[in-house]
Design a protein around this motif. Structure first.
Motif, PDB file in Angstrom:
ATOM      1  N   ALA A 111     -25.932 -36.277  48.715  1.00  0.00           N
ATOM      2  CA  ALA A 111     -27.007 -35.420  49.236  1.00  0.00           C
ATOM      3  C   ALA A 111     -28.374 -35.775  48.692  1.00  0.00           C
ATOM      4  N   THR A 112     -28.418 -36.630  47.702  1.00  0.00           N
ATOM      5  CA  THR A 112     -29.692 -37.032  47.088  1.00  0.00           C
ATOM      6  C   THR A 112     -29.656 -38.553  46.912  1.00  0.00           C
ATOM      7  N   ALA A 113     -29.802 -39.263  48.016  1.00  0.00           N
ATOM      8  CA  ALA A 113     -29.500 -40.702  47.996  1.00  0.00           C
ATOM      9  C   ALA A 113     -30.387 -41.501  47.056  1.00  0.00           C
ATOM     10  N   MET A 132     -32.279 -44.379  45.624  1.00  0.00           N
ATOM     11  CA  MET A 132     -32.154 -45.810  45.915  1.00  0.00           C
ATOM     12  C   MET A 132     -30.710 -46.197  46.207  1.00  0.00           C
ATOM     13  N   GLY A 133     -29.823 -45.209  46.308  1.00  0.00           N
ATOM     14  CA  GLY A 133     -28.481 -45.433  46.817  1.00  0.00           C
ATOM     15  C   GLY A 133     -27.516 -46.116  45.862  1.00  0.00           C
ATOM     16  N   ARG A 134     -27.871 -46.159  44.586  1.00  0.00           N
ATOM     17  CA  ARG A 134     -26.988 -46.895  43.661  1.00  0.00           C
ATOM     18  C   ARG A 134     -25.662 -46.174  43.454  1.00  0.00           C
ATOM     19  N   ASP A 135     -25.732 -44.855  43.274  1.00  0.00           N
ATOM     20  CA  ASP A 135     -24.479 -44.108  43.119  1.00  0.00           C
ATOM     21  C   ASP A 135     -23.655 -44.222  44.401  1.00  0.00           C
ATOM     22  N   GLU A 183     -31.226 -38.859  52.733  1.00  0.00           N
ATOM     23  CA  GLU A 183     -32.491 -39.015  52.009  1.00  0.00           C
ATOM     24  C   GLU A 183     -33.616 -38.430  52.863  1.00  0.00           C
ATOM     25  N   ARG A 184     -34.302 -37.460  52.310  1.00  0.00           N
ATOM     26  CA  ARG A 184     -35.309 -36.761  53.116  1.00  0.00           C
ATOM     27  C   ARG A 184     -36.678 -37.413  53.062  1.00  0.00           C
ATOM     28  N   GLY A 241     -33.060 -37.471  56.435  1.00  0.00           N
ATOM     29  CA  GLY A 241     -33.240 -36.047  56.690  1.00  0.00           C
ATOM     30  C   GLY A 241     -32.728 -35.242  55.521  1.00  0.00           C
ATOM     31  N   ASP A 242     -32.810 -33.927  55.683  1.00  0.00           N
ATOM     32  CA  ASP A 242     -32.405 -33.040  54.592  1.00  0.00           C
ATOM     33  C   ASP A 242     -30.887 -32.871  54.583  1.00  0.00           C
ATOM     34  N   ALA A 243     -30.297 -33.047  53.412  1.00  0.00           N
ATOM     35  CA  ALA A 243     -28.837 -32.967  53.276  1.00  0.00           C
ATOM     36  C   ALA A 243     -28.298 -31.596  53.672  1.00  0.00           C
ATOM     37  N   ASP A 272     -27.630 -35.444  42.818  1.00  0.00           N
ATOM     38  CA  ASP A 272     -28.261 -36.016  41.629  1.00  0.00           C
ATOM     39  C   ASP A 272     -29.767 -35.799  41.761  1.00  0.00           C
ATOM     40  N   ASP A 282     -37.851 -32.418  43.417  1.00  0.00           N
ATOM     41  CA  ASP A 282     -36.616 -31.754  43.884  1.00  0.00           C
ATOM     42  C   ASP A 282     -36.518 -30.330  43.325  1.00  0.00           C
TER      43      ASP A 282
HETATM   44  C1  SAM Z   1     -32.921 -38.756  41.334  1.00  0.00           C
HETATM   45  S1  SAM Z   1     -32.978 -39.420  42.968  1.00  0.00           S
HETATM   46  C2  SAM Z   1     -31.304 -39.877  43.231  1.00  0.00           C
HETATM   47  C3  SAM Z   1     -30.941 -41.248  42.651  1.00  0.00           C
HETATM   48  C4  SAM Z   1     -29.635 -41.747  43.196  1.00  0.00           C
HETATM   49  N1  SAM Z   1     -28.498 -41.030  42.651  1.00  0.00           N
HETATM   50  C5  SAM Z   1     -29.438 -43.241  42.996  1.00  0.00           C
HETATM   51  O1  SAM Z   1     -28.336 -43.665  42.608  1.00  0.00           O
HETATM   52  O2  SAM Z   1     -30.372 -44.021  43.275  1.00  0.00           O
HETATM   53  C6  SAM Z   1     -33.130 -37.984  44.024  1.00  0.00           C
HETATM   54  C7  SAM Z   1     -33.401 -38.308  45.516  1.00  0.00           C
HETATM   55  O3  SAM Z   1     -32.876 -37.256  46.302  1.00  0.00           O
HETATM   56  C8  SAM Z   1     -33.729 -36.987  47.394  1.00  0.00           C
HETATM   57  N2  SAM Z   1     -33.456 -35.590  47.800  1.00  0.00           N
HETATM   58  C9  SAM Z   1     -33.620 -34.474  47.063  1.00  0.00           C
HETATM   59  N3  SAM Z   1     -33.233 -33.385  47.731  1.00  0.00           N
HETATM   60  C10 SAM Z   1     -32.802 -33.816  48.949  1.00  0.00           C
HETATM   61  C11 SAM Z   1     -32.282 -33.146  50.102  1.00  0.00           C
HETATM   62  N4  SAM Z   1     -32.152 -31.811  50.137  1.00  0.00           N
HETATM   63  N5  SAM Z   1     -31.920 -33.896  51.165  1.00  0.00           N
HETATM   64  C12 SAM Z   1     -32.066 -35.249  51.153  1.00  0.00           C
HETATM   65  N6  SAM Z   1     -32.582 -35.931  50.096  1.00  0.00           N
HETATM   66  C13 SAM Z   1     -32.940 -35.222  48.996  1.00  0.00           C
HETATM   67  C14 SAM Z   1     -35.112 -37.214  46.824  1.00  0.00           C
HETATM   68  O4  SAM Z   1     -36.058 -37.474  47.871  1.00  0.00           O
HETATM   69  C15 SAM Z   1     -34.882 -38.417  45.911  1.00  0.00           C
HETATM   70  O5  SAM Z   1     -35.096 -39.627  46.603  1.00  0.00           O
END
Ligand code: SAM
Length: 236
Positions: A80-82, A84-87, A102-103, A136-138, A152, A178
């Protein structure tokens, strides 16, 4: 041979003095934070050695156990919080089908470009095929049929994060703090997902004060694991 750089599209410095440029260079989309002249570009790099090390750590590592991937492969996971998508990529490489939400549109564009490059790399293509990116929003996705939802959210002074400190700083400046993360957790807890996993620095308070079913602790980060009440029974 790399493609010629496309013209950069600088944004004027905003009220905080931040100025970002999204450009295509060396065949990849990258973000330059012009207000940090000493920082390198930020781009999605799922082929990095650090990601390979995480994948090599396998399904017993904290992230995979938090998602339930140590018990069953092929899980459907909403990240829900992509970011850079590493996780998300690590989970896909370990066998999960992952939707990256990713919003922030700029971050979502970086992710789409990272997936495009990963699909062209024999070592990463299979995992990239198990990844879908939704800009978009998760909260609009939590009602689908997920085995696990991963959160995350940004946290001040993050400990062992998936990203470097400079990357995290630029991401935070671009995408914000966030501050509504507890609302996202509430939406996830109303879903049918078998589990919701929230990644937090080890000493951080519980997100939204919500008490988890259990915690998985590493040296600097922990996962708070919730079992939404509507979840169907699935083996623990
Ligand atoms: C700390 S980063 C996550 C890092 C990620 N775990 C990684 O491995 O790269 C948080 C991300 O979540 C996104 N985000 C936060 N709330 C969101 C939501 N409700 N829907 C979609 N994306 C969201 C933020 O825009 C931000 O890019």
């Amino acid at each position: 041979m790399s493609a010629a750089p496309q013209p950069a599209s600088p944004t004027p410095a905003d009220a905080r003095g931040f100025s970002f440029v999204l450009e295509t260079r060396d065949g990849r989309l990258q973000l330059v934070a012009r207000h940090h002249p000493g920082y390198g570009p930020v781009f999605v790099d799922w082929l990095a050695a650090a990601v390979a090390r995480r994948i090599a750590a396998g399904r017993r590592q904290l992230l995979a156990r938090a998602a339930g991937l140590h018990q069953r492969s092929g899980l459907r996971i909403l990240d829900a919080t992509a970011g850079m998508g590493r996780d998300g990529f690590t989970l896909a490489a370990l066998g999960a089908h992952v939707t990256l939400a990713e919003r922030n549109p700029t971050v979502a564009a970086l992710l789409a470009d990272g997936r495009r490059r990963a699909l062209a790399d024999p070592a990463a293509a299979a995992a990239a095929q198990r990844l879908e990116i939704v800009a978009g929003d998760a909260r609009d996705l939590v009602e689908a049929d997920w085995d696990a939802i991963l959160l995350d959210p940004m946290y001040p002074a993050q400990g062992k994060a998936a990203l470097s400190k400079k990357e995290l700083q630029v991401l935070r400046e671009l995408a914000g703090d966030d501050a509504d993360a507890a609302d996202v957790l509430e939406a996830a807890l109303r879903s049918r997902a078998a589990r919701v996993a929230v990644k937090r620095p080890l000493q951080a308070p519980l997100l939204g004060g919500r008490v988890p079913a259990f915690q998985l602790k590493g040296t600097q980060a922990r996962f708070d694991i919730y079992r939404p009440a509507r979840a169907e029974f699935r083996p623990a």
